[in-house]
Write a protein that holds these residues in place. Structure first.
Motif, PDB file in Angstrom:
ATOM      1  N   GLY A   1       6.466   4.023  -9.726  1.00 43.11           N
ATOM      2  CA  GLY A   1       7.671   3.324 -10.175  1.00 43.11           C
ATOM      3  C   GLY A   1       8.053   2.114  -9.334  1.00 43.11           C
ATOM      4  O   GLY A   1       9.038   1.440  -9.639  1.00 43.11           O
ATOM      5  N   ARG A   2       7.302   1.844  -8.276  1.00 44.33           N
ATOM      6  CA  ARG A   2       7.645   0.678  -7.461  1.00 44.33           C
ATOM      7  C   ARG A   2       7.485  -0.591  -8.294  1.00 44.33           C
ATOM      8  O   ARG A   2       6.564  -0.698  -9.114  1.00 44.33           O
ATOM      9  N   PRO A   3       8.374  -1.568  -8.057  1.00 38.82           N
ATOM     10  CA  PRO A   3       8.291  -2.791  -8.868  1.00 38.82           C
ATOM     11  C   PRO A   3       6.963  -3.523  -8.700  1.00 38.82           C
ATOM     12  O   PRO A   3       6.467  -4.148  -9.624  1.00 38.82           O
ATOM     13  N   LYS A   4       6.404  -3.421  -7.502  1.00 39.67           N
ATOM     14  CA  LYS A   4       5.128  -4.099  -7.258  1.00 39.67           C
ATOM     15  C   LYS A   4       4.041  -3.048  -7.115  1.00 39.67           C
ATOM     16  O   LYS A   4       4.171  -2.127  -6.320  1.00 39.67           O
ATOM     17  N   ARG A   5       2.979  -3.182  -7.883  1.00 46.94           N
ATOM     18  CA  ARG A   5       1.886  -2.220  -7.851  1.00 46.94           C
ATOM     19  C   ARG A   5       1.196  -2.236  -6.489  1.00 46.94           C
ATOM     20  O   ARG A   5       0.951  -3.299  -5.918  1.00 46.94           O
ATOM     21  N   ALA A   6       0.912  -1.061  -5.953  1.00 46.74           N
ATOM     22  CA  ALA A   6       0.195  -0.987  -4.671  1.00 46.74           C
ATOM     23  C   ALA A   6      -1.211  -1.550  -4.848  1.00 46.74           C
ATOM     24  O   ALA A   6      -1.841  -1.387  -5.890  1.00 46.74           O
ATOM     25  N   ALA A   7      -1.691  -2.217  -3.776  1.00 49.70           N
ATOM     26  CA  ALA A   7      -3.077  -2.710  -3.791  1.00 49.70           C
ATOM     27  C   ALA A   7      -4.042  -1.538  -3.666  1.00 49.70           C
ATOM     28  O   ALA A   7      -5.162  -1.584  -4.178  1.00 49.70           O
ATOM     29  N   ALA A   8      -3.617  -0.489  -2.953  1.00 56.41           N
ATOM     30  CA  ALA A   8      -4.433   0.716  -2.813  1.00 56.41           C
ATOM     31  C   ALA A   8      -3.523   1.871  -2.402  1.00 56.41           C
ATOM     32  O   ALA A   8      -2.442   1.655  -1.850  1.00 56.41           O
ATOM     33  N   VAL A   9      -3.969   3.073  -2.692  1.00 58.95           N
ATOM     34  CA  VAL A   9      -3.243   4.284  -2.309  1.00 58.95           C
ATOM     35  C   VAL A   9      -4.163   5.097  -1.394  1.00 58.95           C
ATOM     36  O   VAL A   9      -5.340   5.301  -1.717  1.00 58.95           O
ATOM     37  N   PHE A  10      -3.630   5.525  -0.243  1.00 53.30           N
ATOM     38  CA  PHE A  10      -4.412   6.349   0.677  1.00 53.30           C
ATOM     39  C   PHE A  10      -3.717   7.697   0.853  1.00 53.30           C
ATOM     40  O   PHE A  10      -2.506   7.752   1.046  1.00 53.30           O
ATOM     41  N   LEU A  11      -4.497   8.754   0.803  1.00 50.99           N
ATOM     42  CA  LEU A  11      -3.989  10.102   1.111  1.00 50.99           C
ATOM     43  C   LEU A  11      -4.772  10.586   2.329  1.00 50.99           C
ATOM     44  O   LEU A  11      -5.983  10.800   2.252  1.00 50.99           O
ATOM     45  N   SER A  12      -4.068  10.723   3.455  1.00 49.52           N
ATOM     46  CA  SER A  12      -4.788  10.882   4.718  1.00 49.52           C
ATOM     47  C   SER A  12      -5.030  12.338   5.115  1.00 49.52           C
ATOM     48  O   SER A  12      -4.822  12.722   6.260  1.00 49.52           O
ATOM     49  N   GLY A  13      -5.511  13.145   4.200  1.00 48.69           N
ATOM     50  CA  GLY A  13      -6.007  14.465   4.564  1.00 48.69           C
ATOM     51  C   GLY A  13      -5.051  15.622   4.396  1.00 48.69           C
ATOM     52  O   GLY A  13      -3.854  15.450   4.178  1.00 48.69           O
ATOM     53  N   ASP A  14      -5.599  16.831   4.506  1.00 47.10           N
ATOM     54  CA  ASP A  14      -4.922  18.052   4.081  1.00 47.10           C
ATOM     55  C   ASP A  14      -4.455  17.873   2.635  1.00 47.10           C
ATOM     56  O   ASP A  14      -3.310  18.159   2.280  1.00 47.10           O
ATOM     57  N   ALA A  15      -5.407  17.397   1.837  1.00 45.13           N
ATOM     58  CA  ALA A  15      -5.153  17.260   0.408  1.00 45.13           C
ATOM     59  C   ALA A  15      -5.001  18.646  -0.207  1.00 45.13           C
ATOM     60  O   ALA A  15      -4.178  18.869  -1.087  1.00 45.13           O
ATOM     61  N   ALA A  16      -5.813  19.599   0.296  1.00 52.65           N
ATOM     62  CA  ALA A  16      -5.841  20.950  -0.274  1.00 52.65           C
ATOM     63  C   ALA A  16      -4.953  21.904   0.516  1.00 52.65           C
ATOM     64  O   ALA A  16      -4.616  21.670   1.676  1.00 52.65           O
TER      65      ALA A  16
ATOM     66  N   TYR B   1       0.859  -1.190   0.000  1.00 47.82           N
ATOM     67  CA  TYR B   1       0.000   0.000   0.000  1.00 47.82           C
ATOM     68  C   TYR B   1       0.887   1.229   0.000  1.00 47.82           C
ATOM     69  O   TYR B   1       1.979   1.217   0.560  1.00 47.82           O
ATOM     70  N   ALA B   2       0.391   2.303  -0.600  1.00 51.83           N
ATOM     71  CA  ALA B   2       1.105   3.578  -0.548  1.00 51.83           C
ATOM     72  C   ALA B   2       0.310   4.539   0.330  1.00 51.83           C
ATOM     73  O   ALA B   2      -0.881   4.753   0.098  1.00 51.83           O
ATOM     74  N   LEU B   3       0.979   5.094   1.362  1.00 48.99           N
ATOM     75  CA  LEU B   3       0.332   6.027   2.283  1.00 48.99           C
ATOM     76  C   LEU B   3       0.929   7.422   2.103  1.00 48.99           C
ATOM     77  O   LEU B   3       2.129   7.616   2.310  1.00 48.99           O
ATOM     78  N   LEU B   4       0.073   8.341   1.733  1.00 46.83           N
ATOM     79  CA  LEU B   4       0.486   9.737   1.538  1.00 46.83           C
ATOM     80  C   LEU B   4      -0.309  10.604   2.516  1.00 46.83           C
ATOM     81  O   LEU B   4      -1.432  10.238   2.894  1.00 46.83           O
ATOM     82  N   SER B   5       0.253  11.742   2.887  1.00 48.98           N
ATOM     83  CA  SER B   5      -0.482  12.660   3.760  1.00 48.98           C
ATOM     84  C   SER B   5      -0.077  14.098   3.477  1.00 48.98           C
ATOM     85  O   SER B   5       1.044  14.351   3.012  1.00 48.98           O
ATOM     86  N   ASP B   6      -0.979  15.015   3.774  1.00 47.96           N
ATOM     87  CA  ASP B   6      -0.649  16.447   3.760  1.00 47.96           C
ATOM     88  C   ASP B   6       0.044  16.897   2.470  1.00 47.96           C
ATOM     89  O   ASP B   6       1.196  17.337   2.489  1.00 47.96           O
ATOM     90  N   THR B   7      -0.696  16.807   1.378  1.00 46.17           N
ATOM     91  CA  THR B   7      -0.150  17.252   0.085  1.00 46.17           C
ATOM     92  C   THR B   7      -0.274  18.760  -0.073  1.00 46.17           C
ATOM     93  O   THR B   7       0.521  19.372  -0.789  1.00 46.17           O
ATOM     94  N   HIS B   8      -1.319  19.369   0.547  1.00 41.86           N
ATOM     95  CA  HIS B   8      -1.536  20.829   0.516  1.00 41.86           C
ATOM     96  C   HIS B   8      -1.444  21.406  -0.897  1.00 41.86           C
ATOM     97  O   HIS B   8      -0.699  22.366  -1.131  1.00 41.86           O
ATOM     98  N   ILE B   9      -2.220  20.825  -1.805  1.00 41.54           N
ATOM     99  CA  ILE B   9      -2.165  21.281  -3.200  1.00 41.54           C
ATOM    100  C   ILE B   9      -3.070  22.492  -3.425  1.00 41.54           C
ATOM    101  O   ILE B   9      -4.214  22.528  -2.991  1.00 41.54           O
ATOM    102  N   SER B  10      -2.498  23.473  -4.119  1.00 38.02           N
ATOM    103  CA  SER B  10      -3.214  24.702  -4.472  1.00 38.02           C
ATOM    104  C   SER B  10      -3.684  24.614  -5.921  1.00 38.02           C
ATOM    105  O   SER B  10      -3.110  23.880  -6.725  1.00 38.02           O
TER     106      SER B  10
END
Ligand SMILES: [Zn+2]
Length: 314
Positions: free
Chosen positions: A75-90, A41-50
């Motif tokens: 680019g990871r050799p193994k595809r993530a089963a799911a990607v989560f972005l845990s808020g503060d996307a904006a 899984y790929a875990l992302l947080s706090d991207t703060h995109i404008s």
């Protein structure tokens, strides 16, 4: 995965994204990885995109950081089963244009064959604007919050929404969501559970209750932390609570055995010594390993791991 992409037009792209924003599903089963093969899984947080793709904040080019993370995940050799972005996307207060830009930046992770993506909400998001632009799939499980259950092979992921008021720092689960979470955990007690939200737990300074100064501690985390954490700890199959918000990668294990893992931000850090980047999780039936992918490959914590036993749930 019901993904059908045959055009890259803007209109089509947005409707495709809507299909992929699986956050409102009550239940979402992932295609199972082969037995013995770790699931990742790929875990992302706090991207703060404008809305502005050139926006720089605290000496950080926000879109460039997200681009770099998206490229690493892709680019990871193994595809993530799911990607989560845990808020503060904006960026700051969840403008519609912020979410349009976010979808543009995430586009390499969308489309045919891409893993499901769940975007959670933080205090710099706006739930109504998010729902209007991203159009998460399915009817809302609970209207007041944006929640989901993603069923992996080794772990069930419970994605909660701690956004209380847009652009006010503190967060909250709230009673309706706690009831949903309690029932959902009870109904899925056969597999280890990991809960993902935006805000950090913040316990009141109970020991110094008579100390006037201590009682005035500012709430920056979850205002119903005690109720939330005791709920988590009442379900022995809950292994961890994962969150962002403080922009400070860290880990602690409570006496109960429950782990707290604080994700690094994709965007800026408040303390320049701390890493930004993302976290890759690989699960097997016995354990989940969280690995930091710092944006700076020379950061001393690059590649650091946190291991969780997913053993017996009693
Ligand atoms: Zn943030």
């Amino acid at each position: 995965m019901p993904i059908h992409v045959d055009s890259c037009s803007r209109r089509h792209f947005l409707s495709t994204s809507a299909l992929l924003g699986g956050g409102l599903l009550t239940r979402f089963s992932l295609g199972a990885a082969a037995d013995g093969d770790p699931e990742s899984y790929a875990l992302l947080s706090d991207t703060h995109i404008s809305a502005d793709p050139a926006k720089v904040l605290r000496e950080t080019h926000l879109c460039d950081n997200l681009k770099a993370v998206v490229a690493e995940v892709k680019g990871r050799p193994k595809r993530a089963a799911a990607v989560f972005l845990s808020g503060d996307a904006a960026l700051n207060d969840g403008q519609p244009g912020d979410y349009e830009q976010l979808l543009t930046q995430l586009s390499p992770l969308l489309g045919e064959g891409a893993p499901p993506l769940h975007i959670g909400l933080g205090n710099h998001d706006d739930r109504a604007n998010f729902r209007a632009i991203v159009k998460p799939r399915g009817p809302a499980t609970i209207e007041s919050k944006h929640v989901a259950l993603v069923e992996g092979r080794d772990v069930n992921w419970f994605l909660v929404d701690t956004l209380r008021f847009t652009n006010k720092v503190e967060g909250e689960l709230g009673e309706e969501q706690r009831q949903w979470l309690n029932a959902a955990l009870k109904a899925h007690a056969d597999k280890p559970a990991i809960v993902v939200g935006h805000h950090n737990p913040q316990f009141p300074p109970a020991a110094q209750a008579e100390n006037a100064e201590a009682t005035q501690v500012k709430h920056t985390g979850i205002v119903d932390t005690e109720l939330f954490v005791s709920l988590l700890e009442s379900h022995r199959h809950v292994k961890a609570y994962i969150y962002g918000h403080t922009h400070n990668w860290s880990h602690q294990r409570r006496e109960s055995g429950l782990h707290f893992i604080n994700l690094p931000p994709v965007a800026y850090v408040f303390d320049k010594a701390r890493p930004n980047g993302w976290v890759e999780v690989t699960t097997t039936p016995g354990k989940a390993v969280f690995k930091l992918h710092a944006l700076s490959k020379t950061h001393p914590e690059e590649g650091a791991t946190v291991e969780l036993a997913l053993g017996p749930t009693s």
